[in-house]
Design an enzyme around this catalytic site. Structure first.
Site, PDB file in Angstrom:
ATOM      1  N   SER A 191      -2.367   5.599  -0.794  1.00 33.70           N
ATOM      2  CA  SER A 191      -3.392   4.593  -0.502  1.00 33.70           C
ATOM      3  C   SER A 191      -4.335   5.121   0.578  1.00 33.70           C
ATOM      4  O   SER A 191      -3.900   5.682   1.582  1.00 33.70           O
ATOM      5  CB  SER A 191      -2.744   3.296  -0.028  1.00 33.70           C
ATOM      6  OG  SER A 191      -1.945   2.729  -1.038  1.00 33.70           O
TER       7      SER A 191
ATOM      8  N   THR B  47      10.270   2.197  -4.060  1.00 35.69           N
ATOM      9  CA  THR B  47      10.098   0.797  -3.659  1.00 35.69           C
ATOM     10  C   THR B  47      10.808  -0.119  -4.637  1.00 35.69           C
ATOM     11  O   THR B  47      11.477  -1.089  -4.242  1.00 35.69           O
ATOM     12  CB  THR B  47       8.601   0.440  -3.603  1.00 35.69           C
ATOM     13  OG1 THR B  47       7.955   1.269  -2.627  1.00 35.69           O
ATOM     14  CG2 THR B  47       8.394  -1.024  -3.245  1.00 35.69           C
TER      15      THR B  47
ATOM     16  N   ASN C 205       0.858  -1.181   0.000  1.00 34.67           N
ATOM     17  CA  ASN C 205       0.000   0.000   0.000  1.00 34.67           C
ATOM     18  C   ASN C 205       0.896   1.232   0.000  1.00 34.67           C
ATOM     19  O   ASN C 205       1.363   1.681   1.051  1.00 34.67           O
ATOM     20  CB  ASN C 205      -0.923  -0.010   1.215  1.00 34.67           C
ATOM     21  CG  ASN C 205      -1.941  -1.129   1.160  1.00 34.67           C
ATOM     22  OD1 ASN C 205      -2.900  -1.075   0.403  1.00 34.67           O
ATOM     23  ND2 ASN C 205      -1.710  -2.168   1.960  1.00 34.67           N
ATOM     24  N   GLU C 206       1.174   1.735  -1.187  1.00 36.73           N
ATOM     25  CA  GLU C 206       2.111   2.840  -1.353  1.00 36.73           C
ATOM     26  C   GLU C 206       1.494   4.161  -0.889  1.00 36.73           C
ATOM     27  O   GLU C 206       0.277   4.251  -0.693  1.00 36.73           O
ATOM     28  CB  GLU C 206       2.522   2.944  -2.825  1.00 36.73           C
ATOM     29  CG  GLU C 206       3.219   1.705  -3.377  1.00 36.73           C
ATOM     30  CD  GLU C 206       4.676   1.583  -2.929  1.00 36.73           C
ATOM     31  OE1 GLU C 206       5.065   2.246  -1.945  1.00 36.73           O
ATOM     32  OE2 GLU C 206       5.428   0.824  -3.573  1.00 36.73           O
ATOM     33  N   PRO C 207       2.327   5.201  -0.705  1.00 32.90           N
ATOM     34  CA  PRO C 207       1.787   6.518  -0.376  1.00 32.90           C
ATOM     35  C   PRO C 207       0.672   6.913  -1.344  1.00 32.90           C
ATOM     36  O   PRO C 207       0.787   6.721  -2.552  1.00 32.90           O
ATOM     37  CB  PRO C 207       3.009   7.436  -0.527  1.00 32.90           C
ATOM     38  CG  PRO C 207       4.158   6.549  -0.169  1.00 32.90           C
ATOM     39  CD  PRO C 207       3.798   5.205  -0.748  1.00 32.90           C
TER      40      PRO C 207
END
Length: 640
Positions: free
Chosen positions: A167, A182, A163-165
């Site tokens: 999300s 990432t 869940n990347e920034p």
């Protein structure tokens, strides 16, 4: 029964309960114990234990401890049902980078969990079916009554799972585009090639993570320190998904001291609680105050102390003037152009002893270039000032050589031998096999011994070139080739007695007055930590010997991070010419130039990183009011 074996009292500034352990090993044992207790409690109740599991480097020690408990304490996993957080997409399950393979190697194949009881997102699902797969994955979790326990790691950008920034807190299990940072961080797992890192992954959504009855997040090392501080002390924001755990009623961050270093209670503990004003604590407080206010130490006033939470320090130690002088002198006494000690000089206020004038020195280098990268200026000073300097290259460093570089080297050797009639059937066969393997290598392939040998030769030759450049005689160059490293993979074997022995043998042979070792534990692949542990273990076994009474151990850093200014006990300044000389020494490692295989998240080459950090250290001394130098290398003494 909710398990809360690891607890912590609320701390000012912290919005998530956070437990700090001395190191990751101790922390991992505590987390594994909590998981084991939960499994056993569920067994007593005749219920299944539903675990959410993570991958990556952070949980490896937890899984290793669970495996130990299974083998030695009879911990059974027959009632465990597990759901993994994520998987790259697309990804074949037998690939070296697959989380299916990771979980089997780290845990599932080593315990008695039924094969039908573990679930991992499928990286082979057709793209058109990913949504259906994701919805079904969540339904399976719901059918089990939800997750009893969710284990998490954290990305340097604050992601949990993938869940990347950006999300949202209510995000569901889905296909996620991976953030560039990432992918860069993951490149080392893909042979150092960013191109090979998948751009997408299937990840459990934030909402499902937050629905777990208990959530424990792990973080080790100072690379994670900034994002840990944001997640724990900052506001809840989608730019740091881990901060969503502030809204969870039963979450806990379990971190080591380095990962905790940016938290208020660690960075400025006097703002949180009463502290013992030791000399080291005073130095930490005053240097922090000076740098935060951009005021040289000798110009700090009583008002500066009182306005910034240091009135208690004034109350115990008197006026700002006296404290300023004390700390300024401490810093001044760390600076020396004589890292081996200055002959015929009063060494009362110097970091190193004057005698013996000519010291026997061992510089341990985890990889074949850490010596010149991290302490090249000091390395050269020790040689130029007449000390008997030995280099102990602890590992071959072979996995950091790109495949095309190995093929180029093979072609040169084969063509050279052919031109001059040097025919050796065994050698020719070795090189031919190595080249054929590299030409047809798949992502799931591990380099065989022949390829590792070729790549090791390349690194060894570069190390020899550096030593010639600095002025080290050939007989003082020692290649230890510690066995733990020789797996052909990022994943190494545990440190063994044979690793410690090769280190101890060199120490006993040289009988050094000084040992330099890499304390750069921000190394993302863990090799530095294992190499340092081997040195500590070797010294522990040798410390009773008479020659060890005269041995001092200095820890260097610099490739990945630097010592904090208040920690530094010896600072060796460099002139502009010495900085350039160090750069030329680093350039001898040609296989590591113009594109590093294991770059990490820092896109610069190692010589650029080293120069920036060395200049930054000198800049800090100057900001504190001390002399201005071009660059500095810093060391901390380890007392055994």
């Amino acid at each position: 029964m909710e398990q809360q074996i690891i607890t912590n009292e609320p701390i000012a500034y912290e919005k998530i309960p956070t437990k700090i352990f001395k190191d990751s090993k101790e922390a991992s044992k505590a987390v594994a114990q909590e998981i084991a207790d939960l499994i056993r409690e569920k067994q007593k109740q005749g219920k299944q234990c539903i675990l959410g599991l993570a991958t990556g480097s952070s949980p490896k020690s937890v899984y290793a401890e669970l495996v130990r408990m299974h083998r030695e304490e009879g911990l059974s996993f027959k009632n465990v049902v597990s759901f993994n957080l994520d998987e790259y997409f697309p990804m074949e399950p037998d690939s070296l980078q697959s989380y299916v393979r990771f979980m089997k190697e780290q845990l599932f194949d080593k315990v008695d969990i039924p094969k039908e009881n573990y679930f991992i997102p499928d990286g082979t699902v057709p793209a058109s079916k990913v949504k259906d797969f994701s919805d079904e994955y969540e339904r399976k979790i719901d059918a089990m009554g939800g997750l009893d326990f969710q284990l998490l790691g954290i990305g340097a950008n604050g992601h949990i799972g993938f869940n990347e920034p950006g999300s949202l807190i209510n995000s569901r299990t889905r296909l996620m585009m991976l953030d560039h940072s990432t992918r860069v961080a993951a490149a080392s797992d893909f042979g150092g090639s960013l191109v090979k890192v998948p751009k997408k992954a299937i990840t459990l959504g934030v909402s499902k993570i937050l629905n777990a009855k208990r959530v424990v997040l792990l973080a080790w090392g100072e690379r994670k320190a900034p994002v840990i501080a944001e997640a724990v002390e900052g506001r809840v924001t989608e730019s740091v998904p881990a901060s969503y755990l502030q809204t969870h009623a039963n979450s806990l961050f379990v971190i080591d001291e380095r990962a905790a270093s940016e938290l208020t209670r660690m960075k400025t503990p006097w703002l949180v609680e009463d502290v013992d004003w030791t000399s080291k604590m005073v130095k930490k407080a005053v240097t922090n105050l000076s740098l935060s206010l951009s005021i040289p130490i000798l110009k700090l006033t009583n008002k500066d102390y009182n306005d910034n939470g240091l009135s208690d320090l004034l109350a115990q130690h008197g006026q700002a003037y006296e404290i300023n002088i004390e700390v300024f002198n401490q810093l001044q006494h760390t600076i020396t152009g004589w890292p081996g000690g200055k002959p015929n000089a009063d060494d009362t206020n110097r970091p190193e002893r004057a005698l013996p004038a000519k010291k026997r020195v061992i510089i341990f280098s985890p990889h074949p270039d850490d010596d010149i990268i991290s302490m090249g200026g000091t390395f050269q000073r020790l040689v130029d000032q007449g000390h008997d300097v030995h280099i102990g290259y602890q590992t071959s460093g072979n996995i950091a050589v790109a495949d095309d570089e190995a093929i180029r080297f093979i072609d040169f050797v084969v063509d050279f031998n052919h031109k001059f009639g040097i025919e050796n059937k065994e050698t020719q066969t070795l090189f031919t096999e190595a080249k054929e393997f590299l030409k047809n290598k798949k992502d799931s392939d591990i380099d065989p011994a022949a390829v590792r040998y070729v790549k090791g030769l390349i690194r060894r030759g570069e190390a020899k070139a550096t030593c010639r450049f600095v002025g080290i005689p050939e007989e003082n160059v020692h290649f230890l080739d510690m066995p733990f490293y020789e797996t052909g993979r990022i994943e190494k074997k545990p440190l063994g007695s044979e690793d410690v022995k090769v280190v101890a043998d060199l120490i006993e042979e040289v009988k050094p007055h000084q040992v330099y070792a890499a304390g750069d534990l921000a190394d993302p692949h863990g090799t530095h930590k294992v190499c340092l542990d081997a040195i500590f273990a070797a010294i522990e076994g040798l410390k009773h010997k008479n020659f060890m009474k005269d041995c001092w151990v200095w820890l260097y850093r610099g490739a990945w991070a630097e010592w904090d200014i208040h920690e530094i006990e010896m600072a060796v300044p460099m002139s502009p010419d010495q900085v350039l000389q160090k750069r030329m020494g680093i350039f001898k490692h040609q296989s590591q130039k113009d594109g590093v295989v294991f770059q990490g998240t820092d896109a610069r080459e190692f010589w650029q990183r080293a120069e920036e950090r060395n200049r930054a250290t000198a800049g800090l001394y100057n900001k504190l009011g001390l002399a201005e130098y071009e660059a500095m290398e810093a060391f901390v003494r380890w007392k055994f």
